[in-house]
Structures are given as C-alpha cells and as structure tokens.
Design a protein around this motif. Structure first.
Motif, short mmCIF file in Angstrom:
data_model
loop_
_atom_site.label_atom_id
_atom_site.label_comp_id
_atom_site.label_asym_id
_atom_site.label_seq_id
_atom_site.Cartn_x
_atom_site.Cartn_y
_atom_site.Cartn_z
N GLU A 175 0.83 -1.21 0.00
CA GLU A 175 0.00 0.00 0.00
C GLU A 175 0.87 1.26 0.00
OE1 GLU A 175 -2.21 -3.43 1.26
OE2 GLU A 175 -0.40 -2.56 2.13
N ASP A 176 1.99 1.20 0.72
CA ASP A 176 2.92 2.33 0.72
C ASP A 176 3.51 2.57 -0.68
OD1 ASP A 176 2.55 2.64 3.47
OD2 ASP A 176 4.25 1.34 3.95
N MET A 177 3.77 1.48 -1.39
CA MET A 177 4.30 1.60 -2.74
C MET A 177 3.29 2.28 -3.66
SD MET A 177 7.45 0.59 -3.19
CE MET A 177 7.55 0.20 -4.94
N ASP A 178 2.02 1.92 -3.49
CA ASP A 178 0.97 2.57 -4.29
C ASP A 178 0.95 4.07 -4.02
OD1 ASP A 178 0.23 0.13 -5.34
OD2 ASP A 178 -1.41 -0.19 -3.91
N TYR A 179 1.03 4.43 -2.75
CA TYR A 179 1.02 5.86 -2.39
C TYR A 179 2.28 6.55 -2.89
CZ TYR A 179 0.54 10.08 0.46
OH TYR A 179 0.43 11.38 0.88
N ALA A 180 3.42 5.85 -2.81
CA ALA A 180 4.69 6.43 -3.29
C ALA A 180 4.60 6.74 -4.78
CB ALA A 180 5.84 5.48 -3.00
N ASN A 181 4.04 5.83 -5.56
CA ASN A 181 3.90 6.07 -6.98
C ASN A 181 2.95 7.23 -7.26
OD1 ASN A 181 5.56 4.15 -8.62
ND2 ASN A 181 4.50 2.64 -7.37
N TYR A 182 1.91 7.34 -6.43
CA TYR A 182 1.00 8.48 -6.54
C TYR A 182 1.75 9.79 -6.29
CZ TYR A 182 -2.19 12.04 -4.78
OH TYR A 182 -2.82 13.24 -4.53
N LEU A 183 2.59 9.81 -5.24
CA LEU A 183 3.34 11.03 -4.92
C LEU A 183 4.31 11.40 -6.04
CD1 LEU A 183 4.13 10.48 -1.13
CD2 LEU A 183 2.49 12.09 -2.12
N ILE A 184 4.93 10.38 -6.64
CA ILE A 184 5.84 10.63 -7.76
C ILE A 184 5.10 11.30 -8.90
CG2 ILE A 184 7.17 9.52 -9.60
CD1 ILE A 184 8.80 9.50 -7.14
N GLU A 185 3.94 10.77 -9.23
CA GLU A 185 3.14 11.35 -10.33
C GLU A 185 2.65 12.75 -9.97
OE1 GLU A 185 2.72 10.13 -13.40
OE2 GLU A 185 4.17 8.63 -12.73
N LYS A 186 2.28 12.94 -8.70
CA LYS A 186 1.83 14.26 -8.25
C LYS A 186 2.93 15.30 -8.40
CE LYS A 186 0.33 16.62 -4.02
NZ LYS A 186 0.10 16.47 -2.57
#
Length: 226
Positions: free
Chosen positions: A212-223
């Motif tokens: 789940e942290d990886m999913d959020y990390a990828n979201y932050l990268i895209e953001k």
C-alpha cells in the motif's frame, strides 16, 4: 561546519512480499534508495553521503547504479545485525570528529529539503534536530489488563527521520551497549541525559514498508510531476 548524512537501508522487506528488499524497488523509474540519496545530494552536493546496506547487497547495488546511470557520490558501508549496529557502522566511517550528521531511513524518499535544512540548523544550535509530525487521529493508551484510556493527542508527535545531531555527541551516544528501548537514534542520544530538539517534518515523508505504501509512493511521484 562539515555535514554528513547516513542513509540506513538494512531491511529485508518481509512485509512487502517482493522478491527483492523494498529499498531496491522502483518508483518513478528509479529504485527507492536513489530517490532518497538524490534529495540529500540536491540539498547540499558537498555533503558526505554514507549508504549503509547489507554487505551481501554491495554488488547488486553497484549493478543497479550502473543500470540506472546513477552518479550521486556516496560511500558504501556494511550494515549490522540491527539498526543500531548499522548506524554505528555508518558513524564509524566518518573520519572527522566535529560537524553535523543526519541519520535517515533509506525508504523515506519524500522528505522535503526544508525539513533537512531545519534539522541541520536546529542541531547546530542545540545538538539535535528530530523531524516529527502531529497526530491526526484520536489515541488511547492500553493497559496490561486490557483497559484503555483517552490521551490528549496534542502532547504527542509521530517521529520521522532525518534525525540530525552534533557529530561528536552522537558518536559518544552510540559508544554504548545496545538496549531494547533504542527504537531510533533520538532514544540513543537521550540515553546520555541530553534533551532532543524537535523540528517540523512533512506528512509525505512516509516510510515505505507495505505494498500500500508503494501505491502511495507512486502516486506522490506522479503528483510531483504535475
């Protein structure tokens, strides 16, 4: 004043369930560790960077650096059997006795440069600068008899990294036998009887541990690309 940063990444990533430890997984086209090292390099290219990973991972990491053409200069130091021992190894690799050192989790790639700057400034003034954030949720304290009691959250903080220190003092603090209550570097520093100083962290500065942290990390990268 000389500055150093010790990036600690000795975990095996069991909770991630991946074939390689979490610090080597890719987010935004680069392994997590490379993002973390780059934040500190961008903050101060003259800072000494020390990466502490298991010695058995050295060749794998060097291959990753070649694969991704990663040029951020850093020293490799073998980790120990615990985080305490890994940090101690990192401190021992710094040859000079006076200065400042930030100790940071390798799987926290989203720390803001402002937080790093403030932690160094606070450590220069008061000996330590520990990044913390306030709690959002209500909290309760559990007892051994399974009772629970309300606690006023305004008196508590969640502790992050970097945790930045006067180099001579933190080296002295780590020159002790490891104890069970040494849950982070601040507790080792406190064991000497010294009060820690806090600085505001940033909420995005998560510790990547689970899928789940990886999913959020990828979201932050895209953001951050927007």
């Amino acid at each position: 004043m000389k500055k150093a940063a010790i990036i600690v990444a000795g975990g095996k990533g069991a909770r991630m369930g991946a074939s390689i430890p979490k610090q080597y997984l890719e987010i935004g086209g680069l392994p997590v560790l490379m993002h973390t090292l780059k934040v500190f390099f961008d903050f101060d290219p003259e800072m000494k960077l020390v990466l502490v990973i298991p010695e058995t991972d050295f060749e794998f990491w060097k291959a990753l650096c070649e694969k991704f053409d990663f040029k951020v200069p850093h020293d490799l130091v073998p980790g120990g059997k615990s985080r305490f021992q890994s940090v101690k190894n990192g401190l021992g690799s710094i040859g000079w006795g006076e200065g400042l050192v930030a100790i940071h989790d390798g799987v926290r790639p989203f720390v803001k440069e402002e937080v790093i700057r403030n932690s160094f400034q606070e450590a220069a003034k008061n000996g330590s600068g520990i990044a913390v954030v306030p709690l959002k949720d209500s909290i309760r304290k559990l007892t051994d008899s399974n009772e629970s009691f309300f606690q006023e959250r305004e008196y508590f903080r969640l502790v992050q990294t970097p945790q930045t220190f006067d180099l001579a003092k933190i080296k002295q603090a780590f020159d002790v036998t490891e104890l069970r209550h040494f849950t982070d570097d601040a507790t080792v520093y406190e064991h000497q009887g010294w009060q820690v100083s806090l600085v505001a962290g940033n909420l995005e500065n998560i510790k990547i541990t689970t899928p789940e942290d990886m999913d959020y990390a990828n979201y932050l990268i895209e953001k951050h690309k927007d």
